[in-house]
Design a protein around this motif. Structure first.
Motif, PDB file in Angstrom:
ATOM      1  N   GLY A   1      78.477   8.719  28.929  1.00 35.35           N
ATOM      2  CA  GLY A   1      79.138   7.576  28.978  1.00 35.35           C
ATOM      3  C   GLY A   1      80.746   7.858  29.301  1.00 35.35           C
ATOM      4  N   LEU A   2      81.299   9.078  29.469  1.00 35.10           N
ATOM      5  CA  LEU A   2      82.586   9.235  29.505  1.00 35.10           C
ATOM      6  C   LEU A   2      82.817   9.106  31.342  1.00 35.10           C
ATOM      7  N   ARG A   3      84.058   8.636  31.562  1.00 35.72           N
ATOM      8  CA  ARG A   3      84.471   8.312  32.969  1.00 35.72           C
ATOM      9  C   ARG A   3      84.887   9.522  33.656  1.00 35.72           C
ATOM     10  N   ALA A   4      84.677   9.462  34.970  1.00 36.12           N
ATOM     11  CA  ALA A   4      85.432  10.694  35.931  1.00 36.12           C
ATOM     12  C   ALA A   4      87.008  10.493  36.160  1.00 36.12           C
ATOM     13  N   GLY A   5      87.524  11.592  35.646  1.00 30.80           N
ATOM     14  CA  GLY A   5      88.984  11.413  35.835  1.00 30.80           C
ATOM     15  C   GLY A   5      89.473  12.496  36.754  1.00 30.80           C
ATOM     16  N   PRO A   6      90.821  12.947  36.576  1.00 29.60           N
ATOM     17  CA  PRO A   6      91.459  14.084  37.392  1.00 29.60           C
ATOM     18  C   PRO A   6      90.604  15.220  37.491  1.00 29.60           C
ATOM     19  N   VAL A   7      90.661  15.760  38.623  1.00 26.65           N
ATOM     20  CA  VAL A   7      90.144  17.116  38.592  1.00 26.65           C
ATOM     21  C   VAL A   7      90.995  18.147  39.227  1.00 26.65           C
ATOM     22  N   SER A   8      91.412  19.346  38.764  1.00 31.51           N
ATOM     23  CA  SER A   8      92.211  20.207  39.295  1.00 31.51           C
ATOM     24  C   SER A   8      91.635  20.730  40.965  1.00 31.51           C
ATOM     25  N   ARG A   9      92.603  21.053  41.665  1.00 33.10           N
ATOM     26  CA  ARG A   9      92.173  21.502  43.112  1.00 33.10           C
ATOM     27  C   ARG A   9      90.994  22.404  43.076  1.00 33.10           C
ATOM     28  N   PRO A  10      91.050  23.592  42.398  1.00 36.86           N
ATOM     29  CA  PRO A  10      89.948  24.596  42.429  1.00 36.86           C
ATOM     30  C   PRO A  10      88.756  24.130  41.597  1.00 36.86           C
ATOM     31  N   GLY A  11      88.806  22.818  41.018  1.00 40.89           N
ATOM     32  CA  GLY A  11      87.757  22.599  40.327  1.00 40.89           C
ATOM     33  C   GLY A  11      87.274  23.330  38.882  1.00 40.89           C
ATOM     34  N   SER A  12      88.370  23.919  38.278  1.00 40.23           N
ATOM     35  CA  SER A  12      88.264  24.473  37.077  1.00 40.23           C
ATOM     36  C   SER A  12      88.688  23.735  35.823  1.00 40.23           C
ATOM     37  N   TRP A  13      89.058  22.591  35.988  1.00 37.65           N
ATOM     38  CA  TRP A  13      89.573  21.588  35.124  1.00 37.65           C
ATOM     39  C   TRP A  13      89.188  20.268  35.391  1.00 37.65           C
ATOM     40  N   VAL A  14      88.478  19.608  34.429  1.00 37.87           N
ATOM     41  CA  VAL A  14      88.132  18.153  34.597  1.00 37.87           C
ATOM     42  C   VAL A  14      88.640  17.294  33.621  1.00 37.87           C
ATOM     43  N   GLU A  15      89.032  15.867  33.704  1.00 34.53           N
ATOM     44  CA  GLU A  15      89.541  15.128  32.602  1.00 34.53           C
ATOM     45  C   GLU A  15      88.435  14.087  32.655  1.00 34.53           C
ATOM     46  N   LEU A  16      87.715  13.850  31.562  1.00 35.91           N
ATOM     47  CA  LEU A  16      86.769  12.732  31.365  1.00 35.91           C
ATOM     48  C   LEU A  16      87.395  11.627  30.417  1.00 35.91           C
ATOM     49  N   PRO A  17      88.135  10.713  30.740  1.00 39.88           N
ATOM     50  CA  PRO A  17      88.481   9.656  29.673  1.00 39.88           C
ATOM     51  C   PRO A  17      87.324   8.689  29.255  1.00 39.88           C
ATOM     52  N   ALA A  18      87.610   8.679  28.003  1.00 35.96           N
ATOM     53  CA  ALA A  18      87.072   7.812  27.227  1.00 35.96           C
ATOM     54  C   ALA A  18      87.783   6.539  26.643  1.00 35.96           C
ATOM     55  N   ASP A  19      87.177   5.723  25.656  1.00 41.31           N
ATOM     56  CA  ASP A  19      87.820   4.467  25.242  1.00 41.31           C
ATOM     57  C   ASP A  19      88.885   5.082  23.969  1.00 41.31           C
ATOM     58  N   GLY A  20      88.530   6.335  23.437  1.00 45.52           N
ATOM     59  CA  GLY A  20      89.316   6.810  22.361  1.00 45.52           C
ATOM     60  C   GLY A  20      90.370   8.034  22.620  1.00 45.52           C
ATOM     61  N   GLY A  21      90.352   8.329  23.824  1.00 45.80           N
ATOM     62  CA  GLY A  21      90.906   9.629  24.357  1.00 45.80           C
ATOM     63  C   GLY A  21      90.474  10.139  25.571  1.00 45.80           C
ATOM     64  N   VAL A  22      90.719  11.494  25.913  1.00 44.71           N
ATOM     65  CA  VAL A  22      90.169  12.165  26.980  1.00 44.71           C
ATOM     66  C   VAL A  22      89.536  13.598  26.432  1.00 44.71           C
ATOM     67  N   LEU A  23      88.488  13.872  27.013  1.00 46.61           N
ATOM     68  CA  LEU A  23      87.788  15.195  26.885  1.00 46.61           C
ATOM     69  C   LEU A  23      88.080  15.923  28.354  1.00 46.61           C
ATOM     70  N   ALA A  24      88.723  17.088  28.024  1.00 46.11           N
ATOM     71  CA  ALA A  24      89.017  17.925  29.061  1.00 46.11           C
ATOM     72  C   ALA A  24      88.081  19.087  29.225  1.00 46.11           C
ATOM     73  N   VAL A  25      87.352  19.503  30.395  1.00 47.39           N
ATOM     74  CA  VAL A  25      86.396  20.629  30.449  1.00 47.39           C
ATOM     75  C   VAL A  25      87.226  21.363  31.257  1.00 47.39           C
ATOM     76  N   HIS A  26      87.366  22.471  30.858  1.00 47.45           N
ATOM     77  CA  HIS A  26      87.784  23.862  31.400  1.00 47.45           C
ATOM     78  C   HIS A  26      87.070  25.157  31.535  1.00 47.45           C
ATOM     79  N   ARG A  27      86.973  25.848  32.806  1.00 45.98           N
ATOM     80  CA  ARG A  27      86.143  26.853  32.773  1.00 45.98           C
ATOM     81  C   ARG A  27      86.630  28.007  31.770  1.00 45.98           C
ATOM     82  N   GLY A  28      85.929  28.596  31.256  1.00 45.71           N
ATOM     83  CA  GLY A  28      86.026  29.433  30.127  1.00 45.71           C
ATOM     84  C   GLY A  28      85.054  30.183  29.252  1.00 45.71           C
ATOM     85  N   ASP A  29      85.371  30.661  28.181  1.00 43.83           N
ATOM     86  CA  ASP A  29      84.137  30.914  27.242  1.00 43.83           C
ATOM     87  C   ASP A  29      83.530  29.786  26.739  1.00 43.83           C
ATOM     88  N   ALA A  30      82.107  29.696  27.085  1.00 40.69           N
ATOM     89  CA  ALA A  30      81.154  28.684  26.938  1.00 40.69           C
ATOM     90  C   ALA A  30      81.206  28.364  25.561  1.00 40.69           C
TER      91      ALA A  30
END
Length: 112
Positions: free
Chosen positions: A23-52
């Motif tokens: 249910g999170l929304r699409a937000g800004p994505v870094s040019r290389p695609g290693s960072w994505v922001e997923l806005p929600a009503d209560g904040g933002v979840l950032a997904v970043h390439r790294g240790d799973a």
């Protein structure tokens, strides 16, 4: 200040898809695609390439990081110096349990 947990993953695309289905929304994505922001009503979840599975607590602020650092020092917490990052500026400080917390000022023009 806005809460922005950072969820690290070896497969940013798959994790992004999962949280979009949740249910999170699409937000800004870094040019290389290693960072994505997923806005929600209560904040933002950032997904970043790294240790799973690793997760870090971060905050986004419009306040000058020098002012945040001064307030932390006055309260007895010693932050690191603000660092120039690919997304803007960041400072890190340990909470009372010794866990690192990141406070960021974003310049989305730098990475989107």
């Amino acid at each position: 200040m806005r809460v922005m947990p950072i969820r690290y993953s070896s497969d940013v695309e798959a994790v992004t898809r999962f949280y979009r289905v949740l249910g999170l929304r699409a937000g800004p994505v870094s040019r290389p695609g290693s960072w994505v922001e997923l806005p929600a009503d209560g904040g933002v979840l950032a997904v970043h390439r790294g240790d799973a599975g690793r997760c870090e607590l971060a905050f986004e602020t419009d306040e000058a990081l020098e002012d945040v650092a001064a307030r932390l020092r006055e309260a007895g917490f010693e932050p690191g110096a603000p660092a120039d990052e690919g997304f803007g500026y960041s400072l890190r400080v340990r909470d009372p349990d010794g866990v690192w917390v990141q406070i960021n000022q974003y310049d989305r023009e730098l990475y989107t």
